[in-house]
Design a protein around this motif. Structure first.
Motif, PDB file in Angstrom:
ATOM      1  N   GLY A 229       0.802  -1.218   0.000  1.00  0.00           N
ATOM      2  CA  GLY A 229       0.000   0.000   0.000  1.00  0.00           C
ATOM      3  C   GLY A 229       0.833   1.266   0.000  1.00  0.00           C
ATOM      4  N   SER A 230       0.243   2.340   0.537  1.00  0.00           N
ATOM      5  CA  SER A 230       0.921   3.634   0.539  1.00  0.00           C
ATOM      6  C   SER A 230       2.160   3.629   1.417  1.00  0.00           C
ATOM      7  N   TYR A 231       2.236   2.671   2.353  1.00  0.00           N
ATOM      8  CA  TYR A 231       3.383   2.637   3.262  1.00  0.00           C
ATOM      9  C   TYR A 231       4.632   2.045   2.603  1.00  0.00           C
ATOM     10  N   ALA A 232       4.505   1.711   1.313  1.00  0.00           N
ATOM     11  CA  ALA A 232       5.680   1.281   0.555  1.00  0.00           C
ATOM     12  C   ALA A 232       6.519   2.486   0.106  1.00  0.00           C
ATOM     13  N   ALA A 233       5.993   3.693   0.262  1.00  0.00           N
ATOM     14  CA  ALA A 233       6.690   4.885  -0.229  1.00  0.00           C
ATOM     15  C   ALA A 233       8.100   5.040   0.340  1.00  0.00           C
ATOM     16  N   PRO A 234       8.309   4.903   1.661  1.00  0.00           N
ATOM     17  CA  PRO A 234       9.686   4.982   2.165  1.00  0.00           C
ATOM     18  C   PRO A 234      10.568   3.871   1.598  1.00  0.00           C
ATOM     19  N   GLY A 235       9.967   2.709   1.330  1.00  0.00           N
ATOM     20  CA  GLY A 235      10.727   1.605   0.739  1.00  0.00           C
ATOM     21  C   GLY A 235      11.176   1.919  -0.671  1.00  0.00           C
ATOM     22  N   MET A 236      10.348   2.648  -1.417  1.00  0.00           N
ATOM     23  CA  MET A 236      10.731   3.052  -2.769  1.00  0.00           C
ATOM     24  C   MET A 236      11.953   3.963  -2.725  1.00  0.00           C
TER      25      MET A 236
ATOM     26  N   GLU B 191       1.518   8.170  14.042  1.00  0.00           N
ATOM     27  CA  GLU B 191       0.151   8.667  14.175  1.00  0.00           C
ATOM     28  C   GLU B 191       0.002   9.982  13.419  1.00  0.00           C
ATOM     29  N   SER B 192      -1.222  10.344  13.090  1.00  0.00           N
ATOM     30  CA  SER B 192      -1.427  11.482  12.208  1.00  0.00           C
ATOM     31  C   SER B 192      -2.658  12.266  12.626  1.00  0.00           C
ATOM     32  N   SER B 193      -2.732  13.504  12.166  1.00  0.00           N
ATOM     33  CA  SER B 193      -3.935  14.310  12.363  1.00  0.00           C
ATOM     34  C   SER B 193      -4.793  14.285  11.111  1.00  0.00           C
ATOM     35  N   GLU B 194      -4.370  13.511  10.125  1.00  0.00           N
ATOM     36  CA  GLU B 194      -5.104  13.436   8.862  1.00  0.00           C
ATOM     37  C   GLU B 194      -5.524  11.999   8.564  1.00  0.00           C
ATOM     38  N   LEU B 195      -5.841  11.723   7.301  1.00  0.00           N
ATOM     39  CA  LEU B 195      -6.472  10.464   6.918  1.00  0.00           C
ATOM     40  C   LEU B 195      -5.620   9.241   7.211  1.00  0.00           C
ATOM     41  N   ILE B 196      -4.358   9.238   6.757  1.00  0.00           N
ATOM     42  CA  ILE B 196      -3.521   8.058   6.910  1.00  0.00           C
ATOM     43  C   ILE B 196      -2.402   8.332   7.904  1.00  0.00           C
ATOM     44  N   SER B 197      -1.772   7.263   8.344  1.00  0.00           N
ATOM     45  CA  SER B 197      -0.638   7.409   9.260  1.00  0.00           C
ATOM     46  C   SER B 197       0.481   8.188   8.589  1.00  0.00           C
ATOM     47  N   SER B 198       1.227   8.909   9.395  1.00  0.00           N
ATOM     48  CA  SER B 198       2.304   9.746   8.877  1.00  0.00           C
ATOM     49  C   SER B 198       3.499   8.903   8.435  1.00  0.00           C
ATOM     50  N   LEU B 199       4.076   9.272   7.302  1.00  0.00           N
ATOM     51  CA  LEU B 199       5.270   8.596   6.782  1.00  0.00           C
ATOM     52  C   LEU B 199       6.545   9.368   7.105  1.00  0.00           C
ATOM     53  N   VAL B 200       6.413  10.501   7.774  1.00  0.00           N
ATOM     54  CA  VAL B 200       7.553  11.397   7.961  1.00  0.00           C
ATOM     55  C   VAL B 200       8.680  10.731   8.735  1.00  0.00           C
ATOM     56  N   CYS B 201       8.367  10.076   9.854  1.00  0.00           N
ATOM     57  CA  CYS B 201       9.430   9.477  10.673  1.00  0.00           C
ATOM     58  C   CYS B 201      10.049   8.259   9.994  1.00  0.00           C
ATOM     59  N   ALA B 202       9.229   7.451   9.314  1.00  0.00           N
ATOM     60  CA  ALA B 202       9.771   6.314   8.581  1.00  0.00           C
ATOM     61  C   ALA B 202      10.711   6.793   7.483  1.00  0.00           C
ATOM     62  N   THR B 203      10.328   7.885   6.810  1.00  0.00           N
ATOM     63  CA  THR B 203      11.177   8.448   5.762  1.00  0.00           C
ATOM     64  C   THR B 203      12.470   8.998   6.351  1.00  0.00           C
ATOM     65  N   SER B 204      12.386   9.610   7.527  1.00  0.00           N
ATOM     66  CA  SER B 204      13.576  10.134   8.184  1.00  0.00           C
ATOM     67  C   SER B 204      14.537   8.999   8.542  1.00  0.00           C
ATOM     68  N   ALA B 205      13.988   7.870   9.011  1.00  0.00           N
ATOM     69  CA  ALA B 205      14.831   6.715   9.323  1.00  0.00           C
ATOM     70  C   ALA B 205      15.505   6.182   8.072  1.00  0.00           C
ATOM     71  N   VAL B 206      14.756   6.152   6.963  1.00  0.00           N
ATOM     72  CA  VAL B 206      15.320   5.693   5.688  1.00  0.00           C
ATOM     73  C   VAL B 206      16.432   6.639   5.224  1.00  0.00           C
ATOM     74  N   GLN B 207      16.218   7.930   5.387  1.00  0.00           N
ATOM     75  CA  GLN B 207      17.251   8.906   5.012  1.00  0.00           C
ATOM     76  C   GLN B 207      18.547   8.650   5.773  1.00  0.00           C
TER      77      GLN B 207
END
Length: 285
Positions: A143-150, A235-251
């Motif tokens: 799903g959308s949580y594959a984005a940091p993996g990409m 966790e998020s204030s919007e529709l889906i869970s936030s990817l920001v921290c996962a992306t930061s870990a990937v960075q």
């Protein structure tokens, strides 16, 4: 409209309550959390103490007796597991905000600060060492949580590492896992809800000798079998869970890969630049 949860949250609380040597007050606090998770997930230690009719110090001690550093860490765990128990529709209703950009940004800043204070940098360093030592790394996400993996697979390949994202059908993932050996890594990125297929594939990869690495937002069956894992807030204030921290870990992981061999990194990126130019893949400004 009432937001309904599934049984997994209750089962988690029951697991905590079954721990040996818990005080009666701690069991009372856990009972309140189980009965009213939405309120307990977002209230202060004082508010929870009032709900449980105990003092605030008892709430803090209860959190520590369950293995958390204090109420903030326990509260974050409650929120993560509560949100994971919601259906997509219920999560939307729960997170539905006033449409303010500042609210979304402030939430991500809060998550990043929590991650900075709580994440074990050494875990990410060890994860990068496994990737460096492997012949190949398969990144499995759905799903959308594959984005940091990409991002991880794309940039790692630029650096010369055989890292590939697998986010398609389960049958194609099965084929990829079937090719893994003890020389390879299986890296899963799982936020909000865990894919049963990814958990089973991780178990298969482990049986074949591959190292299992996990980026997740909470401890699950997947982290239980991992050779190395990191937990990131989502966790998020919007529709889906936030990817920001996962992306930061990937960075950070990518930075570790790049710094491992500076000469190799510069050589690989130089070749990429040449290929971009030769193929006109990148527009010249």
């Amino acid at each position: 409209m009432e937001v309904r949860t599934v049984s997994s949250f209750s089962e988690w609380v029951d697991t905590l309550r079954s721990a040996a040597r818990l005080t009666r007050a701690t069991k009372t606090i856990l009972g309140v959390i189980k009965t009213d998770p939405d309120e307990a997930a977002y209230c202060s230690a004082q508010a929870l103490a009032d709900m449980a009719q105990v003092n605030v110090a008892t709430v803090v001690r209860a959190a520590q007796s369950l293995g958390y550093s204090g109420w903030p860490a326990f509260s974050a765990e409650i929120r993560t597991r509560y949100l994971a128990s919601l259906s997509s529709r219920s999560l939307y209703l729960h997170n539905r905000s006033q449409g303010l950009l500042a609210t979304t940004i402030d939430k991500d800043i809060e998550l990043l600060e929590r991650m900075r204070d709580g994440l074990d940098e050494n875990s990410l360093n060890r994860m990068s060492e496994h990737i460096i030592a492997s012949e190949s790394t398969g990144v499995f996400a759905t799903g959308s949580y594959a984005a940091p993996g990409m991002q991880l697979s794309h940039v790692a390949q630029m650096l010369g590492f055989r890292v590939r994202l697998h986010s398609g059908s389960v049958t194609s993932m099965v084929n990829e896992v079937n090719l893994l050996t003890w020389r390879d890594c299986f890296l899963a990125i799982t936020l909000w809800k865990s894919s049963r297929a990814v958990v089973q594939l991780a178990e298969a990869a482990r049986e074949q000798g591959a190292k299992v690495l996990v980026i997740a937002d909470r401890q699950t069956a997947l982290t239980d079998i991992a050779d190395e894992y990191v937990l990131v807030p989502a966790e998020s204030s919007e529709l889906i869970s936030s990817l920001v921290c996962a992306t930061s870990a990937v960075q950070y992981l990518l930075g570790c890969l790049a710094r491992h061999d500076e000469e190799r990194t510069q050589s690989m990126l130089g070749r990429i630049d040449d290929l971009w130019g030769a193929t006109s893949a990148i527009a010249e400004e």
